[in-house]
Design an enzyme around this catalytic site. Structure first.
Site, PDB file in Angstrom:
ATOM      1  N   PRO A   2       0.807  -1.200   0.000  1.00  0.00           N
ATOM      2  CG  PRO A   2      -0.064  -1.113   2.126  1.00  0.00           C
ATOM      3  CD  PRO A   2       1.067  -1.662   1.364  1.00  0.00           C
ATOM      4  CD  GLU A   3       2.919   3.355  -4.273  1.00  0.00           C
ATOM      5  OE1 GLU A   3       3.029   4.560  -4.508  1.00  0.00           O
ATOM      6  OE2 GLU A   3       3.172   2.481  -5.115  1.00  0.00           O
TER       7      GLU A   3
END
Length: 294
Positions: A2-3
């Site tokens: 996840p960014e």
DNA sequence: AAGAACTCCTGTTGGC
DNA sequence: TGCCAACAGGAGTTCT
């Protein structure tokens, strides 16, 4: 995994079941993830009410009634799965068929006072959970060196040019540096550079060159970083492998990738005619169009 | 002291 | 089909 957009999507999903609820039960199923869990982790959470759920960079921050803050990071493969009270059965896909089952990578299970069950699953275990005193959060080792939030007013062309000004490293590496911009990751750096028509191979300091304190390039890049993140958040993040929001929804920004994962395909810019190339920088893939990104 | 390499861990994918 | 190498959204630590 996840960014920033994915973490923000997770935050929004968790907020409705976490905030104002208390931890009725905390099941910690192993001693560590990336780091050991805090001492007496379940005891310190149990009975505590969650005041708020925030985000800084890729960290989720749950403020507790006790004054402590639960810091959570998803690493590459971490995810939360919510099962609300009364077990709704209309969630799609994997979420449905694993309902009620346990996975070997389910490491933490929160049972909340509102009846929701929140499971933290993380195959690679690069994620972690820590506790710190709320008044020490800013000074925390993991927080104190973080750069600006890219969606804040503070992230400006002047800021970026100043922070890149003396950097010998590549622009790609500089944008991934959490001390400069907090929350960008590999995908969105690639996509923002494409939108700004800048090569990931360019030297970071070249952003500061040109007329004025912030060069044309910094002025071009900053709005693209913001817009790609905003677009991705609006799409619920990107689903690669198996990312989904806590209640099972899939993000769909991956359908909007212009370069990421598109090696060998034609450049998405109309009339360009270039071919997307993959190179390795700092051990990670960079995708770009050598023809229109300079 | 900046910058690059290495490291953690498991799962998936593509080539032979 | 099986086997093996390469690769995966992160980032702290260790090297040069």
């Amino acid at each position: 995994m996840p960014e920033l957009p994915e973490v923000e999507t997770v935050r929004r999903g968790l907020e409705s079941v976490l905030v104002d609820a208390r931890f009725d039960r905390v099941e910690q199923r192993r001693a560590d993830l990336r780091f050991p869990f805090p001492e007496r982790f379940p005891e310190r959470l149990t009975g505590q009410r969650v005041i708020s759920l925030g985000r800084r960079a890729k960290y989720l921050l749950a403020a507790l009634e006790s004054g402590e803050v639960l810091i959570m990071h998803l690493g590459m493969s971490g995810r939360f799965i919510i099962a609300r009270a009364g077990a709704n059965v209309k969630n799609p896909g994997e979420f449905l068929h694993r309902a009620g089952q346990q996975d070997r990578h389910d490491h933490v299970i929160f049972t909340m006072s509102n009846g929701a069950t929140i499971t933290y699953n993380d195959a690679r275990r690069f994620g972690f959970m820590l506790l710190t005193a709320g008044n020490e959060l800013q000074a925390h080792k993991l927080m104190r060196n973080l750069g600006v939030e890219p969606l804040s007013e503070d992230f400006s062309p002047d800021y970026l040019a100043a922070r890149c000004g003396a950097k010998k490293t590549s622009l790609k590496a500089a944008l991934l540096d959490q001390r400069i911009i907090a929350g960008l990751g590999n995908i969105y750096v690639c996509e923002a550079l494409f939108r700004a028509r800048l090569s990931p191979r360019r030297e970071a300091s070249s952003l500061a060159l040109g007329s004025g304190a912030a060069s044309m390039r910094a002025r071009r890049l900053v709005p693209k970083i913001k817009s790609v993140l905003e677009d991705a958040i609006a799409a619920g993040g990107s689903t690669l492998k198996d990312f989904h929001a806590p209640e099972g929804e899939l993000g769909y920004f991956q359908h909007s990738f212009a370069v990421y994962g598109r090696e060998g395909l034609e450049c998405a810019r109309p009339g360009c005619g270039g071919v997307v190339k993959r190179i390795v920088q700092g051990g990670r893939s960079s995708f770009y169009c050598p023809r229109c990104q300079r």
